[in-house]
Design a protein around this motif. Structure first.
Motif, PDB file in Angstrom:
ATOM      1  N   UNK A  53       0.857  -1.187   0.000  1.00  0.00           N
ATOM      2  CA  UNK A  53       0.000   0.000   0.000  1.00  0.00           C
ATOM      3  C   UNK A  53       0.894   1.238   0.000  1.00  0.00           C
ATOM      4  N   UNK A  54       0.553   2.194  -0.846  1.00  0.00           N
ATOM      5  CA  UNK A  54       1.283   3.456  -0.903  1.00  0.00           C
ATOM      6  C   UNK A  54       0.301   4.595  -0.652  1.00  0.00           C
ATOM      7  N   UNK A  55       0.673   5.504   0.214  1.00  0.00           N
ATOM      8  CA  UNK A  55      -0.120   6.688   0.478  1.00  0.00           C
ATOM      9  C   UNK A  55       0.547   7.909  -0.122  1.00  0.00           C
ATOM     10  N   UNK A  56      -0.218   8.694  -0.869  1.00  0.00           N
ATOM     11  CA  UNK A  56       0.303   9.910  -1.506  1.00  0.00           C
ATOM     12  C   UNK A  56      -0.550  11.090  -1.051  1.00  0.00           C
ATOM     13  N   UNK A  57       0.088  12.103  -0.471  1.00  0.00           N
ATOM     14  CA  UNK A  57      -0.648  13.239   0.068  1.00  0.00           C
ATOM     15  C   UNK A  57      -0.039  14.544  -0.429  1.00  0.00           C
ATOM     16  N   UNK A  58      -0.724  15.248  -1.342  1.00  0.00           N
ATOM     17  CA  UNK A  58      -0.319  16.609  -1.667  1.00  0.00           C
ATOM     18  C   UNK A  58      -0.957  17.556  -0.655  1.00  0.00           C
ATOM     19  N   UNK A  59      -0.163  18.385   0.012  1.00  0.00           N
ATOM     20  CA  UNK A  59      -0.702  19.208   1.093  1.00  0.00           C
ATOM     21  C   UNK A  59      -0.221  20.653   0.982  1.00  0.00           C
ATOM     22  N   UNK A  60      -1.165  21.574   1.108  1.00  0.00           N
ATOM     23  CA  UNK A  60      -0.851  23.003   1.102  1.00  0.00           C
ATOM     24  C   UNK A  60      -2.060  23.758   1.628  1.00  0.00           C
ATOM     25  N   UNK A  61      -1.935  25.072   1.748  1.00  0.00           N
ATOM     26  CA  UNK A  61      -3.079  25.926   2.042  1.00  0.00           C
ATOM     27  C   UNK A  61      -3.551  26.586   0.748  1.00  0.00           C
ATOM     28  N   UNK A  62      -4.796  27.048   0.752  1.00  0.00           N
ATOM     29  CA  UNK A  62      -5.334  27.820  -0.374  1.00  0.00           C
ATOM     30  C   UNK A  62      -5.707  29.195   0.164  1.00  0.00           C
ATOM     31  N   UNK A  63      -4.837  30.165  -0.073  1.00  0.00           N
ATOM     32  CA  UNK A  63      -4.988  31.491   0.538  1.00  0.00           C
ATOM     33  C   UNK A  63      -4.950  32.602  -0.513  1.00  0.00           C
ATOM     34  N   UNK A  64      -5.607  33.748  -0.220  1.00  0.00           N
ATOM     35  CA  UNK A  64      -5.543  34.898  -1.126  1.00  0.00           C
ATOM     36  C   UNK A  64      -4.291  35.734  -0.860  1.00  0.00           C
ATOM     37  N   UNK A  65      -3.568  36.049  -1.910  1.00  0.00           N
ATOM     38  CA  UNK A  65      -2.308  36.780  -1.763  1.00  0.00           C
ATOM     39  C   UNK A  65      -1.951  37.361  -3.126  1.00  0.00           C
ATOM     40  N   UNK A  66      -1.017  38.272  -3.126  1.00  0.00           N
ATOM     41  CA  UNK A  66      -0.585  38.837  -4.396  1.00  0.00           C
ATOM     42  C   UNK A  66       0.017  37.809  -5.338  1.00  0.00           C
ATOM     43  N   UNK A  67       0.488  36.687  -4.769  1.00  0.00           N
ATOM     44  CA  UNK A  67       1.083  35.635  -5.599  1.00  0.00           C
ATOM     45  C   UNK A  67       0.082  34.542  -5.967  1.00  0.00           C
ATOM     46  N   UNK A  68      -1.134  34.635  -5.435  1.00  0.00           N
ATOM     47  CA  UNK A  68      -2.107  33.554  -5.618  1.00  0.00           C
ATOM     48  C   UNK A  68      -2.492  33.371  -7.079  1.00  0.00           C
ATOM     49  N   UNK A  69      -2.824  32.136  -7.411  1.00  0.00           N
ATOM     50  CA  UNK A  69      -3.367  31.860  -8.731  1.00  0.00           C
ATOM     51  C   UNK A  69      -4.681  32.619  -8.875  1.00  0.00           C
ATOM     52  N   UNK A  70      -4.962  33.122 -10.087  1.00  0.00           N
ATOM     53  CA  UNK A  70      -6.121  33.979 -10.332  1.00  0.00           C
ATOM     54  C   UNK A  70      -7.087  33.302 -11.297  1.00  0.00           C
ATOM     55  N   UNK A  71      -8.370  33.643 -11.226  1.00  0.00           N
ATOM     56  CA  UNK A  71      -9.299  33.165 -12.253  1.00  0.00           C
ATOM     57  C   UNK A  71      -8.838  33.637 -13.633  1.00  0.00           C
ATOM     58  N   UNK A  72      -8.763  32.720 -14.543  1.00  0.00           N
ATOM     59  CA  UNK A  72      -8.260  33.019 -15.873  1.00  0.00           C
ATOM     60  C   UNK A  72      -6.829  32.575 -16.106  1.00  0.00           C
ATOM     61  N   UNK A  73      -6.086  32.318 -15.022  1.00  0.00           N
ATOM     62  CA  UNK A  73      -4.719  31.798 -15.165  1.00  0.00           C
ATOM     63  C   UNK A  73      -4.744  30.410 -15.804  1.00  0.00           C
ATOM     64  N   UNK A  74      -3.672  30.096 -16.498  1.00  0.00           N
ATOM     65  CA  UNK A  74      -3.517  28.751 -17.059  1.00  0.00           C
ATOM     66  C   UNK A  74      -2.262  28.138 -16.467  1.00  0.00           C
ATOM     67  N   UNK A  75      -2.409  26.929 -15.939  1.00  0.00           N
ATOM     68  CA  UNK A  75      -1.289  26.227 -15.307  1.00  0.00           C
ATOM     69  C   UNK A  75      -1.041  24.922 -16.054  1.00  0.00           C
ATOM     70  N   UNK A  76       0.188  24.427 -15.929  1.00  0.00           N
ATOM     71  CA  UNK A  76       0.556  23.176 -16.585  1.00  0.00           C
ATOM     72  C   UNK A  76       0.758  22.095 -15.542  1.00  0.00           C
ATOM     73  N   UNK A  77      -0.005  21.043 -15.669  1.00  0.00           N
ATOM     74  CA  UNK A  77       0.058  19.940 -14.708  1.00  0.00           C
ATOM     75  C   UNK A  77       1.259  19.053 -14.974  1.00  0.00           C
ATOM     76  N   UNK A  78       1.531  18.149 -14.035  1.00  0.00           N
ATOM     77  CA  UNK A  78       2.639  17.206 -14.184  1.00  0.00           C
ATOM     78  C   UNK A  78       2.464  16.339 -15.426  1.00  0.00           C
TER      79      UNK A  78
END
Length: 504
Positions: free
Chosen positions: A297-322
């Motif tokens: 059995x393998x456990x995989x946990x991506x962990x972070x906070x989702x917060x508003x900031x000047x660096x935060x991702x914005x609606x309309x941004x495009x990101x590239x997944x792994x």
């Protein structure tokens, strides 16, 4: 809390030295000549007790019984579900008393499901959160004896139930911690402690390592917070290295403000529970460490906070997944799927027999199923059936939801390979369809636990679900034929439910 399983007749149980004794009285109850039987028989005859689940009658210093307090609890047909309700009610009735030692007497004909239910119900009902209280009122209950007619017959079920109870409590405790304590760093530390205690392999990656893996979608969510992200990998090696593992992927958003698409302030404090998927994976590994099943059995946990900031991702941004797929972020509050998609891609490297992701993903699932059943989506019929059966057996049920290709139409974007949200209709399904885009190379299931991972209102707190389901599911895979790898086994299709591959 210390649980023990013991062979005891009712006559012997009456002589057990304890603070309280719970006698489950079912519809098939046949009284003997001992003091406990006489007490129950007289109560039934006088109609002061009904053998219906939830019906209770308490006695104090009853003649011939060593326990100071006795609770007669109706248990209906004696099934696991009825026993769970009976024990939950009885333990709840004793919580105001200083009960440290408890004996629970099951019916002579009790089956394994009743034993499991008695253990889990006791643990759930006696749990008290004290970690951040200045004057904690600690848990009184210290030792619980489950009395059965033949302890040897139920030893295996009891051991699994005790391990699951520990895992559930561990997950509840993590979920209940405040978000300034249960940070991504803390989750990584807890994973390392589990690894050290139980002999797991553990890797905890920080921002630099995550970036090397090109997890652009995950990092886009994480960059708005002062808290560094963590990508946690736990490994239990219980079978040959050649055996493909089951991979559990847990969403670990330790606080979800919604980001730039900020949430309303009412009940936002409950967004500390948005790491319920991560907590359930860690809780499951806590249980695995106790029972040490013969599977990988393998456990995989991506962990972070989702917060508003000047660096935060914005609606309309495009990101590239792994995976290389690009994603148009239309709503930053649909962040769970953005961190899970990279984790699902990462899981491919293990050539898994199956992948199950667990996430407090959508409010739409709460509307659909409430707080009773978790939503379950699966690309593979056999995997879906196993999860449904495990949930029913563990009294931690789920319900299969559709994955028709048509639901994915709303995720089309003019500017990227996919958008991270579709329309309002069928929101839990379109979220699952988004995840399916990244899980096409192995049998995959998604558990949406937004309605079951915690409770609000006066009973506010983490439930520890679906640790019970996951433990039951994993233990059920022991001793089966070697699972086929994704390359040999394509996701099943049925006429009733169109599955197919998600459009890219």
């Amino acid at each position: 809390m210390d649980f023990e399983l013991k062979t005891l007749s009712l006559a012997a149980a009456a002589g057990e030295k304890c603070d309280a004794l719970i006698l489950l009285v079912g519809e098939s109850f046949k009284p003997g000549k001992d003091a406990l039987s006489r007490l129950a028989a007289e109560a039934i005859k006088a109609r002061d007790l009904e053998p219906k689940p939830g019906k209770l009658l308490q006695a104090y210093r009853a003649p011939g019984i060593a326990a100071a307090r006795v609770v007669l609890a109706g248990a209906g047909d004696g099934s696991g579900k009825r026993v769970h309700a009976a024990v939950q009610a009885a333990v709840g009735a004793l919580r105001s008393n200083s009960v440290k030692r408890l004996v629970i007497c099951l019916a002579p004909e009790a089956q394994a499901d009743a034993v499991r239910a008695a253990v889990t119900a006791t643990a759930e009902s006696s749990y008290v959160y004290v970690a951040t209280k200045s004057k904690p009122e600690g848990r009184e209950l210290q030792r619980v004896t489950v009395a059965v007619a033949d302890a040897g017959r139920h030893a295996q079920a009891f051991a699994a139930a005790r391990a699951a109870a520990e895992g559930i409590e561990f997950a509840r405790e993590l979920g209940n911690l405040p978000p300034n304590v249960a940070t991504p760093t803390r989750l990584g530390e807890e994973a390392r402690k589990l690894a050290k205690r139980h002999g797991f392999q553990c890797e905890v990656m920080g921002p630099r390592e995550i970036a090397k893996h090109k997890m652009g979608s995950f990092l886009a969510v994480a960059k708005g917070s002062e808290q560094e992200p963590r990508f946690i990998v736990l490994r239990h090696q219980g079978a040959a290295a050649s055996e493909p593992p089951v991979v559990l992927v847990g969403k670990g958003i330790t606080f979800d403000s919604g980001g730039i698409s900020i949430k309303p302030s009412q009940d936002m404090d409950e967004m500390k529970f948005d790491m319920g998927g991560a907590a359930s994976v860690l809780g499951t590994f806590r249980a695995l460490g106790e029972v040490k099943p013969a599977l990988n059995v393998i456990g995989v946990i991506p962990s972070c906070e989702n917060m508003p900031d000047g660096r935060s991702v914005k609606p309309g941004d495009i990101v590239t997944s792994m995976s290389g797929q690009t994603i148009e972020v239309l709503n930053t509050d649909a962040e769970g799927r953005l961190i899970l998609c990279d984790a699902l891609t990462y899981a491919e490297r293990f050539k898994p027999a199956a992948v199950v992701d667990i996430a407090t993903l959508t409010g739409a699932c709460v509307i659909a199923l409430g707080g009773v059943r978790s939503g379950m989506f699966a690309s593979d019929d056999e995997l879906a059936a196993d999860l449904l059966a495990a949930g029913d057996a563990a009294l931690d049920p789920c319900w299969r939801m559709p994955l028709d290709d048509e639901y994915g139409e709303g995720l089309k974007s003019n500017f990227a390979d996919a958008a991270n949200v579709a329309g309002r209709a069928g929101g839990s399904i379109t979220a699952a369809k988004f995840l399916q885009r990244f899980a096409g190379n192995y049998p995959w299931a998604h558990l949406d636990i937004a309605g079951t991972a915690w409770k609000g209102g006066p009973a506010k707190g983490s439930t520890g679900r679906p640790v019970g389901l996951l433990v039951q599911f994993l233990l059920g895979r022991q001793g089966t034929a070697p699972a086929k790898t994704a390359a040999k086994r394509a996701p099943a299709k049925t006429a009733a439910r169109a599955r197919g591959k998600a459009s890219r």
